[in-house]
Design a protein around this motif. Structure first.
Motif, PDB file in Angstrom:
ATOM      1  N   VAL A   1       0.842  -1.197   0.000  1.00 43.83           N
ATOM      2  CA  VAL A   1       0.000   0.000   0.000  1.00 43.83           C
ATOM      3  C   VAL A   1       0.876   1.245   0.000  1.00 43.83           C
ATOM      4  CG1 VAL A   1      -1.934  -1.112   1.178  1.00 43.83           C
ATOM      5  CG2 VAL A   1      -0.166   0.018   2.516  1.00 43.83           C
ATOM      6  N   SER A   2       0.256   2.392  -0.221  1.00 44.85           N
ATOM      7  CA  SER A   2       0.984   3.658  -0.315  1.00 44.85           C
ATOM      8  C   SER A   2       1.662   4.021   1.019  1.00 44.85           C
ATOM      9  CB  SER A   2       0.017   4.775  -0.717  1.00 44.85           C
ATOM     10  OG  SER A   2       0.641   6.034  -0.590  1.00 44.85           O
ATOM     11  N   PRO A   3       2.883   4.558   0.965  1.00 44.20           N
ATOM     12  CA  PRO A   3       3.577   4.981   2.193  1.00 44.20           C
ATOM     13  C   PRO A   3       3.229   6.396   2.635  1.00 44.20           C
ATOM     14  CG  PRO A   3       5.041   5.256   0.325  1.00 44.20           C
ATOM     15  CD  PRO A   3       3.757   4.661  -0.225  1.00 44.20           C
ATOM     16  N   LYS A   4       2.264   7.053   1.994  1.00 44.80           N
ATOM     17  CA  LYS A   4       2.041   8.481   2.231  1.00 44.80           C
ATOM     18  C   LYS A   4       1.712   8.805   3.682  1.00 44.80           C
ATOM     19  CE  LYS A   4       0.668   9.731  -2.481  1.00 44.80           C
ATOM     20  NZ  LYS A   4      -0.422  10.254  -3.349  1.00 44.80           N
ATOM     21  N   VAL A   5       0.875   7.991   4.321  1.00 45.73           N
ATOM     22  CA  VAL A   5       0.498   8.275   5.703  1.00 45.73           C
ATOM     23  C   VAL A   5       1.711   8.188   6.617  1.00 45.73           C
ATOM     24  CG1 VAL A   5      -0.878   7.488   7.657  1.00 45.73           C
ATOM     25  CG2 VAL A   5      -1.895   7.567   5.392  1.00 45.73           C
ATOM     26  N   ALA A   6       2.522   7.128   6.441  1.00 49.34           N
ATOM     27  CA  ALA A   6       3.731   6.988   7.249  1.00 49.34           C
ATOM     28  C   ALA A   6       4.682   8.147   7.008  1.00 49.34           C
ATOM     29  CB  ALA A   6       4.419   5.658   6.929  1.00 49.34           C
ATOM     30  N   GLU A   7       4.804   8.564   5.769  1.00 50.99           N
ATOM     31  CA  GLU A   7       5.696   9.680   5.453  1.00 50.99           C
ATOM     32  C   GLU A   7       5.212  10.977   6.088  1.00 50.99           C
ATOM     33  OE1 GLU A   7       7.222   7.933   1.121  1.00 50.99           O
ATOM     34  OE2 GLU A   7       5.615   9.432   1.218  1.00 50.99           O
ATOM     35  N   THR A   8       3.894  11.168   6.161  1.00 48.94           N
ATOM     36  CA  THR A   8       3.339  12.366   6.789  1.00 48.94           C
ATOM     37  C   THR A   8       3.725  12.431   8.269  1.00 48.94           C
ATOM     38  OG1 THR A   8       1.482  12.427   5.252  1.00 48.94           O
ATOM     39  CG2 THR A   8       1.206  13.583   7.350  1.00 48.94           C
ATOM     40  N   ILE A   9       3.537  11.330   8.987  1.00 49.58           N
ATOM     41  CA  ILE A   9       3.898  11.289  10.406  1.00 49.58           C
ATOM     42  C   ILE A   9       5.403  11.469  10.574  1.00 49.58           C
ATOM     43  CG2 ILE A   9       3.981   9.836  12.465  1.00 49.58           C
ATOM     44  CD1 ILE A   9       1.207  10.775  11.957  1.00 49.58           C
ATOM     45  N   ALA A  10       6.182  10.799   9.732  1.00 49.80           N
ATOM     46  CA  ALA A  10       7.639  10.883   9.841  1.00 49.80           C
ATOM     47  C   ALA A  10       8.127  12.320   9.690  1.00 49.80           C
ATOM     48  CB  ALA A  10       8.296   9.977   8.807  1.00 49.80           C
ATOM     49  N   ARG A  11       7.582  13.040   8.713  1.00 46.88           N
ATOM     50  CA  ARG A  11       7.981  14.440   8.523  1.00 46.88           C
ATOM     51  C   ARG A  11       7.624  15.277   9.746  1.00 46.88           C
ATOM     52  NH1 ARG A  11       6.108  13.611   3.199  1.00 46.88           N
ATOM     53  NH2 ARG A  11       4.077  14.493   3.773  1.00 46.88           N
ATOM     54  N   GLU A  12       6.473  15.012  10.313  1.00 48.44           N
ATOM     55  CA  GLU A  12       6.007  15.826  11.434  1.00 48.44           C
ATOM     56  C   GLU A  12       6.854  15.635  12.682  1.00 48.44           C
ATOM     57  OE1 GLU A  12       1.883  16.632  13.940  1.00 48.44           O
ATOM     58  OE2 GLU A  12       1.824  15.752  11.927  1.00 48.44           O
ATOM     59  N   VAL A  13       7.357  14.423  12.888  1.00 53.02           N
ATOM     60  CA  VAL A  13       8.107  14.153  14.127  1.00 53.02           C
ATOM     61  C   VAL A  13       9.609  14.052  13.899  1.00 53.02           C
ATOM     62  CG1 VAL A  13       6.105  12.967  15.086  1.00 53.02           C
ATOM     63  CG2 VAL A  13       7.889  11.625  13.968  1.00 53.02           C
ATOM     64  N   GLY A  14      10.057  14.249  12.654  1.00 48.01           N
ATOM     65  CA  GLY A  14      11.486  14.188  12.366  1.00 48.01           C
ATOM     66  C   GLY A  14      12.057  12.783  12.368  1.00 48.01           C
ATOM     67  N   ALA A  15      11.265  11.808  11.950  1.00 47.21           N
ATOM     68  CA  ALA A  15      11.718  10.417  11.883  1.00 47.21           C
ATOM     69  C   ALA A  15      11.927  10.010  10.434  1.00 47.21           C
ATOM     70  CB  ALA A  15      10.695   9.497  12.548  1.00 47.21           C
ATOM     71  N   ARG A  16      12.504   8.838  10.253  1.00 51.29           N
ATOM     72  CA  ARG A  16      12.647   8.275   8.912  1.00 51.29           C
ATOM     73  C   ARG A  16      11.569   7.206   8.721  1.00 51.29           C
ATOM     74  NH1 ARG A  16      17.031   6.396  11.905  1.00 51.29           N
ATOM     75  NH2 ARG A  16      16.999   4.156  12.378  1.00 51.29           N
ATOM     76  N   THR A  17      11.466   6.696   7.515  1.00 51.24           N
ATOM     77  CA  THR A  17      10.536   5.605   7.236  1.00 51.24           C
ATOM     78  C   THR A  17      11.315   4.364   6.821  1.00 51.24           C
ATOM     79  OG1 THR A  17      10.263   6.281   4.924  1.00 51.24           O
ATOM     80  CG2 THR A  17       8.663   7.142   6.525  1.00 51.24           C
ATOM     81  N   ALA A  18      10.705   3.210   7.035  1.00 49.55           N
ATOM     82  CA  ALA A  18      11.298   1.937   6.630  1.00 49.55           C
ATOM     83  C   ALA A  18      10.178   0.933   6.421  1.00 49.55           C
ATOM     84  CB  ALA A  18      12.277   1.423   7.688  1.00 49.55           C
ATOM     85  N   VAL A  19      10.490  -0.123   5.694  1.00 54.25           N
ATOM     86  CA  VAL A  19       9.505  -1.159   5.396  1.00 54.25           C
ATOM     87  C   VAL A  19       9.462  -2.186   6.523  1.00 54.25           C
ATOM     88  CG1 VAL A  19       8.959  -3.111   3.880  1.00 54.25           C
ATOM     89  CG2 VAL A  19       9.660  -0.921   2.900  1.00 54.25           C
ATOM     90  N   LEU A  20       8.256  -2.522   6.964  1.00 56.70           N
ATOM     91  CA  LEU A  20       7.998  -3.674   7.815  1.00 56.70           C
ATOM     92  C   LEU A  20       6.887  -4.447   7.124  1.00 56.70           C
ATOM     93  CD1 LEU A  20       9.106  -4.778  10.508  1.00 56.70           C
ATOM     94  CD2 LEU A  20       7.059  -3.833  11.609  1.00 56.70           C
ATOM     95  N   ASP A  21       7.208  -5.629   6.651  1.00 50.83           N
ATOM     96  CA  ASP A  21       6.316  -6.369   5.755  1.00 50.83           C
ATOM     97  C   ASP A  21       5.362  -7.255   6.553  1.00 50.83           C
ATOM     98  OD1 ASP A  21       5.188  -7.991   3.756  1.00 50.83           O
ATOM     99  OD2 ASP A  21       7.011  -7.893   2.544  1.00 50.83           O
ATOM    100  N   PRO A  22       4.035  -7.063   6.413  1.00 55.52           N
ATOM    101  CA  PRO A  22       3.093  -7.924   7.130  1.00 55.52           C
ATOM    102  C   PRO A  22       2.900  -9.293   6.495  1.00 55.52           C
ATOM    103  CG  PRO A  22       1.891  -6.347   5.820  1.00 55.52           C
ATOM    104  CD  PRO A  22       3.340  -5.999   5.663  1.00 55.52           C
ATOM    105  N   LEU A  23       3.579  -9.557   5.390  1.00 54.51           N
ATOM    106  CA  LEU A  23       3.592 -10.878   4.768  1.00 54.51           C
ATOM    107  C   LEU A  23       2.212 -11.338   4.312  1.00 54.51           C
ATOM    108  CD1 LEU A  23       6.259 -12.910   6.740  1.00 54.51           C
ATOM    109  CD2 LEU A  23       5.881 -13.078   4.286  1.00 54.51           C
TER     110      LEU A  23
END
Length: 298
Positions: free
Chosen positions: A247-269
């Motif tokens: 699925v799209s990473p946009k939501v995770a990227e939004t939170i990451a930008r707001e809190v100064g974090a990075r993003t990474a993949v965690l696969d639910p398989l």
């Protein structure tokens, strides 16, 4: 009826009859037909079934399985299977097909283990969390019961099914020990994910899942939920916001930008995008991502 047309009809009738006989009793060319609902169940069935089963997965590679729809051919495959392997409550279309076409020759893996409740504050409260395969211990229990179900469906190969199931259980228990050892000494324990799929993994290894969306990965989170997750991420010093591959990473990227974090993949398989990967390789990649994100030292 003209002779040529009559001959053609007879040929088609004979061919249809041969096809029906070839798959009669849930077997095709001597192999047990096993229909699986989505990737983790395909993985188990192929590993335990070996060369004496023919596995057909109802969810295409790379497809998001939650809302899969079945075409008439797939429904017929469910009816023709010697064993249909599914997880009730996860895919409504599959539940319906099994109820109507395979009630007497199906294995609901949700019946093999206790499922965790889904607890995030949303309209899904009270539901059972389906993502049981992300707990290697529960997955090993399911593997053992699937071995027994395959043995019952194909008694001639029962010993082989049970032997392969035991081997797979040993591998899953080794994976559990590796996870437990690697995640025992982490500086952080909050697992911030775009999709609330990791409660089994978090519960097994002493982590806390903070999901942005609910069980359905395509759901849009409410602004209130986004604000709550951002506050939690800041308060806990979260350095990584996880998103998944399907699925799209946009939501995770939004939170990451707001809190100064990075993003990474965690696969639910729930499905594979890499044909060279399998359950174990993805789970090892997930562990590497977790140990980096959580500051684990083991």
């Amino acid at each position: 009826m003209p002779r040529a047309l009559l001959a053609a009809v007879l040929v088609l009738a004979v061919a249809a009859g041969c096809g029906a006989r070839a798959s009669a009793g849930g077997f095709t060319a001597g192999r047990l037909n096993v229909v699986t609902a989505f990737y983790p169940l395909q993985f188990l069935s192929e590993r335990i079934g070996g060369g004496t089963v023919r596995v057909l997965n109802l969810t295409k590679p790379g497809a998001e399985p939650h809302d899969v729809e079945l075409n008439p051919r797939q429904v017929a495959d469910v009816a023709d299977a010697g064993l249909a392997v599914y997880l009730s409550g996860f895919q409504p279309a599959v539940d319906t097909a099994v109820e109507q076409e395979a009630k007497g020759h199906s294995f609901d893996v949700a019946s093999a283990v206790d499922l965790l409740p889904y607890t995030q504050d949303s309209e899904e409260d009270g539901d059972k969390d389906p993502h049981v395969w992300l707990d290697p211990v529960r997955f090993a229990t399911i593997a053992g019961q699937l071995g027994d179900r395959l043995a019952a469906a194909d008694p001639a190969n029962a010993a082989s099914y049970r032997s392969r199931a035991r081997q797979l259980q040993d591998q899953l228990r080794d994976l559990d020990r590796t996870y437990a050892r690697s995640l025992a000494t982490c500086r952080r324990h909050e697992l911030v994910t775009s999709h609330s799929a990791f409660n089994y993994l978090a519960t097994r290894y002493g982590l806390t899942q903070v999901g942005i969306t609910g069980i359905s990965p395509e759901a849009e989170p409410a602004p209130r939920r986004l604000a709550e997750v951002a506050r939690t991420a800041r308060a806990t010093g979260t350095t990584t916001i996880f998103f998944e591959t399907l699925v799209s990473p946009k939501v995770a990227e939004t939170i990451a930008r707001e809190v100064g974090a990075r993003t990474a993949v965690l696969d639910p398989l729930e499905g594979l995008t890499d044909p060279a990967a399998d359950y174990f390789s993805v789970m090892r990649a997930n562990l590497a991502a977790l140990t980096t994100a959580l500051g684990c030292t083991a």
